[in-house]
Each structure stands twice: as C-alpha cells, then as structure tokens.
Design a protein around this motif. Sequence first.
Motif, PDB file in Angstrom:
ATOM      1  N   GLU A  77      -3.427  13.097  -1.978  1.00  0.00           N
ATOM      2  CA  GLU A  77      -2.737  13.489  -0.742  1.00  0.00           C
ATOM      3  C   GLU A  77      -2.030  12.286  -0.115  1.00  0.00           C
ATOM      4  O   GLU A  77      -0.886  12.389   0.319  1.00  0.00           O
ATOM      5  CB  GLU A  77      -3.724  14.106   0.246  1.00  0.00           C
ATOM      6  CG  GLU A  77      -3.081  14.628   1.503  1.00  0.00           C
ATOM      7  CD  GLU A  77      -2.165  15.821   1.281  1.00  0.00           C
ATOM      8  OE1 GLU A  77      -1.250  16.022   2.114  1.00  0.00           O
ATOM      9  OE2 GLU A  77      -2.349  16.565   0.297  1.00  0.00           O
ATOM     10  N   ALA A  78      -2.715  11.156  -0.068  1.00  0.00           N
ATOM     11  CA  ALA A  78      -2.103   9.948   0.499  1.00  0.00           C
ATOM     12  C   ALA A  78      -0.883   9.538  -0.309  1.00  0.00           C
ATOM     13  O   ALA A  78       0.154   9.172   0.255  1.00  0.00           O
ATOM     14  CB  ALA A  78      -3.125   8.816   0.558  1.00  0.00           C
ATOM     15  N   TYR A  79      -0.990   9.619  -1.622  1.00  0.00           N
ATOM     16  CA  TYR A  79       0.129   9.267  -2.492  1.00  0.00           C
ATOM     17  C   TYR A  79       1.314  10.217  -2.262  1.00  0.00           C
ATOM     18  O   TYR A  79       2.457   9.788  -2.132  1.00  0.00           O
ATOM     19  CB  TYR A  79      -0.324   9.298  -3.959  1.00  0.00           C
ATOM     20  CG  TYR A  79       0.775   8.958  -4.923  1.00  0.00           C
ATOM     21  CD1 TYR A  79       1.194   7.638  -5.094  1.00  0.00           C
ATOM     22  CD2 TYR A  79       1.399   9.954  -5.664  1.00  0.00           C
ATOM     23  CE1 TYR A  79       2.216   7.323  -5.975  1.00  0.00           C
ATOM     24  CE2 TYR A  79       2.419   9.644  -6.547  1.00  0.00           C
ATOM     25  CZ  TYR A  79       2.828   8.329  -6.696  1.00  0.00           C
ATOM     26  OH  TYR A  79       3.838   8.031  -7.567  1.00  0.00           O
ATOM     27  N   GLN A  80       1.011  11.523  -2.172  1.00  0.00           N
ATOM     28  CA  GLN A  80       2.065  12.522  -1.945  1.00  0.00           C
ATOM     29  C   GLN A  80       2.739  12.342  -0.593  1.00  0.00           C
ATOM     30  O   GLN A  80       3.912  12.652  -0.430  1.00  0.00           O
ATOM     31  CB  GLN A  80       1.492  13.939  -2.052  1.00  0.00           C
ATOM     32  CG  GLN A  80       1.139  14.331  -3.471  1.00  0.00           C
ATOM     33  CD  GLN A  80       0.430  15.669  -3.563  1.00  0.00           C
ATOM     34  OE1 GLN A  80       0.061  16.268  -2.554  1.00  0.00           O
ATOM     35  NE2 GLN A  80       0.231  16.133  -4.784  1.00  0.00           N
ATOM     36  N   ARG A  81       1.996  11.837   0.370  1.00  0.00           N
ATOM     37  CA  ARG A  81       2.557  11.611   1.702  1.00  0.00           C
ATOM     38  C   ARG A  81       3.316  10.285   1.786  1.00  0.00           C
ATOM     39  O   ARG A  81       3.790   9.910   2.845  1.00  0.00           O
ATOM     40  CB  ARG A  81       1.455  11.655   2.763  1.00  0.00           C
ATOM     41  CG  ARG A  81       0.874  13.041   2.950  1.00  0.00           C
ATOM     42  CD  ARG A  81      -0.100  13.061   4.087  1.00  0.00           C
ATOM     43  NE  ARG A  81      -0.729  14.374   4.211  1.00  0.00           N
ATOM     44  CZ  ARG A  81      -1.424  14.761   5.262  1.00  0.00           C
ATOM     45  NH1 ARG A  81      -1.590  13.945   6.300  1.00  0.00           N
ATOM     46  NH2 ARG A  81      -1.962  15.964   5.300  1.00  0.00           N
ATOM     47  N   GLY A  82       3.393   9.575   0.676  1.00  0.00           N
ATOM     48  CA  GLY A  82       4.199   8.369   0.626  1.00  0.00           C
ATOM     49  C   GLY A  82       3.525   7.113   1.134  1.00  0.00           C
ATOM     50  O   GLY A  82       4.197   6.201   1.614  1.00  0.00           O
ATOM     51  N   SER A  83       2.214   7.037   1.018  1.00  0.00           N
ATOM     52  CA  SER A  83       1.510   5.826   1.441  1.00  0.00           C
ATOM     53  C   SER A  83       2.121   4.606   0.758  1.00  0.00           C
ATOM     54  O   SER A  83       2.318   4.592  -0.454  1.00  0.00           O
ATOM     55  CB  SER A  83       0.025   5.913   1.099  1.00  0.00           C
ATOM     56  OG  SER A  83      -0.627   4.710   1.474  1.00  0.00           O
ATOM     57  N   ALA A  84       2.448   3.598   1.555  1.00  0.00           N
ATOM     58  CA  ALA A  84       3.092   2.394   1.027  1.00  0.00           C
ATOM     59  C   ALA A  84       2.096   1.281   0.747  1.00  0.00           C
ATOM     60  O   ALA A  84       2.483   0.154   0.468  1.00  0.00           O
ATOM     61  CB  ALA A  84       4.150   1.910   2.022  1.00  0.00           C
ATOM     62  N   ASP A  85       0.806   1.578   0.833  1.00  0.00           N
ATOM     63  CA  ASP A  85      -0.242   0.575   0.667  1.00  0.00           C
ATOM     64  C   ASP A  85      -1.152   0.976  -0.494  1.00  0.00           C
ATOM     65  O   ASP A  85      -1.081   2.104  -0.988  1.00  0.00           O
ATOM     66  CB  ASP A  85      -1.055   0.489   1.966  1.00  0.00           C
ATOM     67  CG  ASP A  85      -1.720  -0.863   2.171  1.00  0.00           C
ATOM     68  OD1 ASP A  85      -1.873  -1.603   1.176  1.00  0.00           O
ATOM     69  OD2 ASP A  85      -2.087  -1.173   3.308  1.00  0.00           O
ATOM     70  N   ASN A  86      -2.015   0.062  -0.901  1.00  0.00           N
ATOM     71  CA  ASN A  86      -3.032   0.411  -1.893  1.00  0.00           C
ATOM     72  C   ASN A  86      -3.918   1.504  -1.324  1.00  0.00           C
ATOM     73  O   ASN A  86      -4.249   1.489  -0.133  1.00  0.00           O
ATOM     74  CB  ASN A  86      -3.899  -0.802  -2.235  1.00  0.00           C
ATOM     75  CG  ASN A  86      -3.116  -1.890  -2.926  1.00  0.00           C
ATOM     76  OD1 ASN A  86      -2.041  -1.647  -3.464  1.00  0.00           O
ATOM     77  ND2 ASN A  86      -3.643  -3.093  -2.903  1.00  0.00           N
ATOM     78  N   ILE A  87      -4.318   2.445  -2.171  1.00  0.00           N
ATOM     79  CA  ILE A  87      -5.156   3.562  -1.730  1.00  0.00           C
ATOM     80  C   ILE A  87      -6.503   3.455  -2.425  1.00  0.00           C
ATOM     81  O   ILE A  87      -6.588   3.572  -3.643  1.00  0.00           O
ATOM     82  CB  ILE A  87      -4.510   4.916  -2.055  1.00  0.00           C
ATOM     83  CG1 ILE A  87      -3.089   5.004  -1.496  1.00  0.00           C
ATOM     84  CG2 ILE A  87      -5.372   6.060  -1.510  1.00  0.00           C
ATOM     85  CD1 ILE A  87      -2.270   6.143  -2.067  1.00  0.00           C
ATOM     86  N   THR A  88      -7.533   3.209  -1.648  1.00  0.00           N
ATOM     87  CA  THR A  88      -8.894   3.151  -2.159  1.00  0.00           C
ATOM     88  C   THR A  88      -9.731   4.139  -1.377  1.00  0.00           C
ATOM     89  O   THR A  88      -9.639   4.193  -0.140  1.00  0.00           O
ATOM     90  CB  THR A  88      -9.494   1.739  -1.993  1.00  0.00           C
ATOM     91  OG1 THR A  88      -8.651   0.798  -2.653  1.00  0.00           O
ATOM     92  CG2 THR A  88     -10.897   1.663  -2.550  1.00  0.00           C
TER      93      THR A  88
END
Length: 80
Positions: A51-62
């Motif tokens: 979900e974070a990736y799909q929302r365009g998160s510009a940071d590392n996602i952990t």
Amino acid sequence: MMLQEEVVDGSLEFLILASDGLWDVVTNEEAVAMIKPIDDPEEAAKRLMQEAYQRGSADNITCVVVRFLSSPNNSSSEQK
C-alpha cells in the motif's frame, strides 16, 4: 530517535512497527483497518508495504507486524 513505552495486556491484538516510508503515506487508522482482518502477520506486513509503495512512498519502507495471541476471555466465540 523516538522511544515509546506501551503496556502490553490482553486487549492488544497486534503491533505495527514501521519506518516513515509507511507512516508518511498511511495513517494509523488506515493501517489498522487494512490489517485487522488478516490473521497472518507476514501477510499483513506485506499488505502495508504494498500500500505504501502504491501510494508513492519516496522513502525506504520497512514494516513488521506482531500479532498477539488472544486469551480465552478475548476470543470471539465467547462474545456471542
């Protein structure tokens, strides 16, 4: 660095530990609603990361989801 202390008791269903890559684009309420119906904590964490990736998160996602075992008094079968 932020440190937060919480009491873990029988009312706690799960814990979401995540980086700002998630929290910058997903609110606490959204995260809870997304994973509440998912029993497998690994699948719940994957769902939040996707979900974070799909929302365009510009940071590392952990993300780590810890699901706590419910006591017999908290089971849905006794709340009929």
